[in-house]
Design a protein around this motif. Structure first.
Motif, PDB file in Angstrom:
ATOM      1  N   LYS A 222       4.806  -1.874  -2.361  1.00 25.67           N
ATOM      2  CA  LYS A 222       4.737  -3.337  -2.284  1.00 25.67           C
ATOM      3  C   LYS A 222       6.069  -3.920  -1.791  1.00 25.67           C
ATOM      4  O   LYS A 222       6.098  -4.837  -0.978  1.00 25.67           O
ATOM      5  CB  LYS A 222       4.419  -3.922  -3.666  1.00 25.67           C
ATOM      6  CG  LYS A 222       3.066  -3.505  -4.231  1.00 25.67           C
ATOM      7  CD  LYS A 222       1.907  -4.098  -3.464  1.00 25.67           C
ATOM      8  CE  LYS A 222       0.583  -3.791  -4.165  1.00 25.67           C
ATOM      9  NZ  LYS A 222      -0.561  -4.296  -3.375  1.00 25.67           N
ATOM     10  N   ARG A 223       7.153  -3.352  -2.259  1.00 22.14           N
ATOM     11  CA  ARG A 223       8.463  -3.888  -1.878  1.00 22.14           C
ATOM     12  C   ARG A 223       8.792  -3.578  -0.426  1.00 22.14           C
ATOM     13  O   ARG A 223       9.542  -4.301   0.220  1.00 22.14           O
ATOM     14  CB  ARG A 223       9.530  -3.295  -2.799  1.00 22.14           C
ATOM     15  CG  ARG A 223      10.904  -3.901  -2.557  1.00 22.14           C
ATOM     16  CD  ARG A 223      11.851  -3.640  -3.701  1.00 22.14           C
ATOM     17  NE  ARG A 223      13.091  -4.340  -3.423  1.00 22.14           N
ATOM     18  CZ  ARG A 223      14.120  -3.802  -2.763  1.00 22.14           C
ATOM     19  NH1 ARG A 223      14.045  -2.573  -2.327  1.00 22.14           N
ATOM     20  NH2 ARG A 223      15.212  -4.510  -2.548  1.00 22.14           N
ATOM     21  N   THR A 227       1.282  -1.257   1.756  1.00 26.38           N
ATOM     22  CA  THR A 227       0.223  -1.364   0.757  1.00 26.38           C
ATOM     23  C   THR A 227       0.127  -0.058   0.004  1.00 26.38           C
ATOM     24  O   THR A 227       0.618   0.986   0.449  1.00 26.38           O
ATOM     25  CB  THR A 227      -1.134  -1.651   1.420  1.00 26.38           C
ATOM     26  OG1 THR A 227      -1.520  -0.516   2.204  1.00 26.38           O
ATOM     27  CG2 THR A 227      -1.066  -2.881   2.301  1.00 26.38           C
ATOM     28  N   SER A 228      -0.513  -0.095  -1.172  1.00 30.48           N
ATOM     29  CA  SER A 228      -0.713   1.119  -1.955  1.00 30.48           C
ATOM     30  C   SER A 228      -1.610   2.108  -1.220  1.00 30.48           C
ATOM     31  O   SER A 228      -1.591   3.302  -1.522  1.00 30.48           O
ATOM     32  CB  SER A 228      -1.331   0.763  -3.310  1.00 30.48           C
ATOM     33  OG  SER A 228      -0.493  -0.120  -4.018  1.00 30.48           O
ATOM     34  N   ARG A 233      -3.539   7.470   0.795  1.00 28.26           N
ATOM     35  CA  ARG A 233      -3.971   8.252   1.968  1.00 28.26           C
ATOM     36  C   ARG A 233      -3.090   9.490   2.174  1.00 28.26           C
ATOM     37  O   ARG A 233      -3.600  10.590   2.374  1.00 28.26           O
ATOM     38  CB  ARG A 233      -3.949   7.373   3.219  1.00 28.26           C
ATOM     39  CG  ARG A 233      -5.105   6.403   3.342  1.00 28.26           C
ATOM     40  CD  ARG A 233      -5.210   5.847   4.760  1.00 28.26           C
ATOM     41  NE  ARG A 233      -3.969   5.175   5.170  1.00 28.26           N
ATOM     42  CZ  ARG A 233      -3.730   3.876   5.033  1.00 28.26           C
ATOM     43  NH1 ARG A 233      -4.666   3.101   4.488  1.00 28.26           N
ATOM     44  NH2 ARG A 233      -2.594   3.353   5.434  1.00 28.26           N
ATOM     45  N   VAL A 234      -1.767   9.285   2.172  1.00 33.66           N
ATOM     46  CA  VAL A 234      -0.895  10.427   2.461  1.00 33.66           C
ATOM     47  C   VAL A 234      -0.998  11.491   1.365  1.00 33.66           C
ATOM     48  O   VAL A 234      -0.897  12.691   1.645  1.00 33.66           O
ATOM     49  CB  VAL A 234       0.581   9.996   2.643  1.00 33.66           C
ATOM     50  CG1 VAL A 234       0.731   9.159   3.890  1.00 33.66           C
ATOM     51  CG2 VAL A 234       1.133   9.294   1.413  1.00 33.66           C
ATOM     52  N   ASP A 399     -11.466   1.298   1.339  1.00 34.04           N
ATOM     53  CA  ASP A 399     -10.539   0.291   0.850  1.00 34.04           C
ATOM     54  C   ASP A 399      -9.653   0.896  -0.234  1.00 34.04           C
ATOM     55  O   ASP A 399      -9.795   2.069  -0.615  1.00 34.04           O
ATOM     56  CB  ASP A 399     -11.288  -0.942   0.317  1.00 34.04           C
ATOM     57  CG  ASP A 399     -12.257  -0.589  -0.815  1.00 34.04           C
ATOM     58  OD1 ASP A 399     -12.152   0.539  -1.383  1.00 34.04           O
ATOM     59  OD2 ASP A 399     -13.127  -1.421  -1.129  1.00 34.04           O
ATOM     60  N   GLU A 400      -8.732   0.093  -0.720  1.00 33.09           N
ATOM     61  CA  GLU A 400      -7.759   0.595  -1.699  1.00 33.09           C
ATOM     62  C   GLU A 400      -8.428   1.113  -2.961  1.00 33.09           C
ATOM     63  O   GLU A 400      -8.049   2.168  -3.498  1.00 33.09           O
ATOM     64  CB  GLU A 400      -6.775  -0.525  -2.054  1.00 33.09           C
ATOM     65  CG  GLU A 400      -5.687  -0.073  -3.030  1.00 33.09           C
ATOM     66  CD  GLU A 400      -4.676  -1.158  -3.311  1.00 33.09           C
ATOM     67  OE1 GLU A 400      -4.193  -1.230  -4.455  1.00 33.09           O
ATOM     68  OE2 GLU A 400      -4.366  -1.943  -2.385  1.00 33.09           O
TER      69      GLU A 400
END
Length: 416
Positions: A222-223, A227-228, A233-234, A399-400
């Motif tokens: 976030k910083r 995005t999360s 994904r990685v 999506d997340e």
């Protein structure tokens, strides 16, 4: 840990306990039974010899060797003794009578360490030979409270009696094994219940650790204007590549932790540099590189996350040694870092960022191929190229929330 695994582990351990305990207890019981057998056989021999010892004791006292020998021969023919010997009070041999078949047994006894059996109390030596049990037994011959001489003989335990003794010993050992087995069986539900409680606590602790891992990784994302989803994904891609390469479970666990926290050190980088929209100056890039050292420092005090250090510290190294922080090259770079380096670059290329549009999967893979042997480990890259299109297609529309659910399932399977 799955229930089936718990049961298999407990059964294996209890089986080991059963075997060891049975061996120890049976050894003590066997020794105890042998003592009982010795006492029983000695009693049989002494009881049988007591009849003619009472008759012959006066011949020993009076030195009447003719009658002593005649009485000994008579008793030899009607008893289980194979050899009968008499000695005077000074242990001088007086009479010896033997059965023809006694020679081989006496020879076997003579091969044993010599032991003088003549004394103030009954003594014996035991011999098991060709499926039979023999005792060389000696006893004092007393008259009016004083020793007039000594008796010694070789006693053959009857075959039926010996078989009964062996059956009794076998039955005793079987009872011991049965008792140990029942005891071990009774412990199973108790130990199982205790293990379940421990596993419940371990499960709670694992959830807390996974939650901390996820929260810390997402906070960094976030910083960093990310995005999360990138972390999810990685990490999923890293797991898939590691499995393709055949890495073991502990290495996969290390990789998952490192993948999620690869940029945790960026927390210590100022916003002016971290969020700068344009290209960094050399001085700014030098500061940005310190996020690696900051990440190592952050993780060093958290025991469960220490395994993430390899990925955090070395995922910016390059295969040809031109990366940072240490300039490692080739196989000197930890395998987890070589794996993560590939998926991190791939996701960066195929993701939308404030400063660029996403590349297609084909374009991204072409860029990765150009870095084979320089930026990336050729073997790891070759394995990733084989699975990347399918991975990208599957994750492209997720999506997340979906990515998070999928990753949590994989993490529980790996750490549970």
């Amino acid at each position: 840990m799955r229930k089936a695994s718990i049961h298999r582990m407990l059964v294996a351990r209890l089986l080991l306990v059963f075997v060891l305990l049975s061996a120890v207890v049976c050894a003590f019981d066997y020794y105890y039974e042998l003592e009982k057998v010795d006492e029983h056989v000695l009693r049989l021999a002494l009881e049988e010899s007591s009849h003619f010892r009472e008759d012959e004791v006066r011949y020993v006292r009076d030195g009447d060797l003719r009658r002593l020998e005649a009485g000994a021969r008579e008793h030899l023919m009607t008893s289980a003794f194979m050899i009968i010997e008499f000695y005077d009070a000074n242990r001088k041999p007086l009479v010896e009578v033997t059965k023809p078949e006694a020679a081989s047994i006496e020879e076997q006894f003579n091969r044993l360490a010599h032991q003088d059996l003549l004394g103030d109390a009954p003594r014996y030596r035991k011999l098991e030979h060709q499926g039979r049990l023999y005792l060389r037994v000696a006893a004092p011959l007393a008259v009016d409270g004083s020793v007039a001489g000594y008796f010694e003989g070789i006693y053959a335990v009857g075959e039926a009696e010996f078989a009964r003794i062996r059956e009794q010993m076998a039955f005793s050992l079987l009872k011991v094994v049965a008792v140990v087995f029942v005891t071990t069986l009774a412990l199973y539900p108790v130990i199982l219940a205790l293990n379940r409680r421990v596993l419940d606590y371990a499960g709670v602790l694992l959830e807390a650790n996974i939650g901390a891992l996820e929260s810390l990784g997402n906070a960094v994302a976030k910083r960093d204007s990310d995005t999360s989803e990138h972390n999810y994904r990685v990490t999923l891609q890293a797991i898939a590549l590691a499995e393709r390469l055949g890495l073991d479970r502990p290495t996969l666990q290390e990789l998952v932790k490192g993948a999620f926290l690869h940029d945790v050190g960026k927390i210590a980088i100022s916003d002016a540099i971290l969020l700068k929209p344009g290209r960094l100056t050399e001085e700014e890039f030098a500061v940005m590189r310190t996020h690696v050292a900051h990440g190592v420092d952050i993780l060093s005090d958290y025991q469960w996350l220490k395994e993430a250090v390899h990925v955090v510290e070395f995922h910016h190294e390059k295969f040809d040694g031109s990366g940072y922080v240490r300039g490692l090259k080739g196989r000197d770079i930890p395998e987890t870092a070589r794996i993560f380096c590939i998926v991190d670059v791939f996701d960066a290329l195929t993701s939308r960022r404030p400063y660029k549009e996403p590349f297609s999967c084909e374009t991204a893979l072409a860029i990765l191929r150009e870095g084979s042997g320089t930026h990336f480990d050729p073997d790891c890259l070759e394995a990733f190229l084989a699975i990347a299109p399918e991975l990208h297609e599957a994750q492209r529309t997720m999506d997340e929330r979906t990515l998070r659910t999928l990753l949590r399932a994989r993490v529980r399977a790996l750490f549970g």
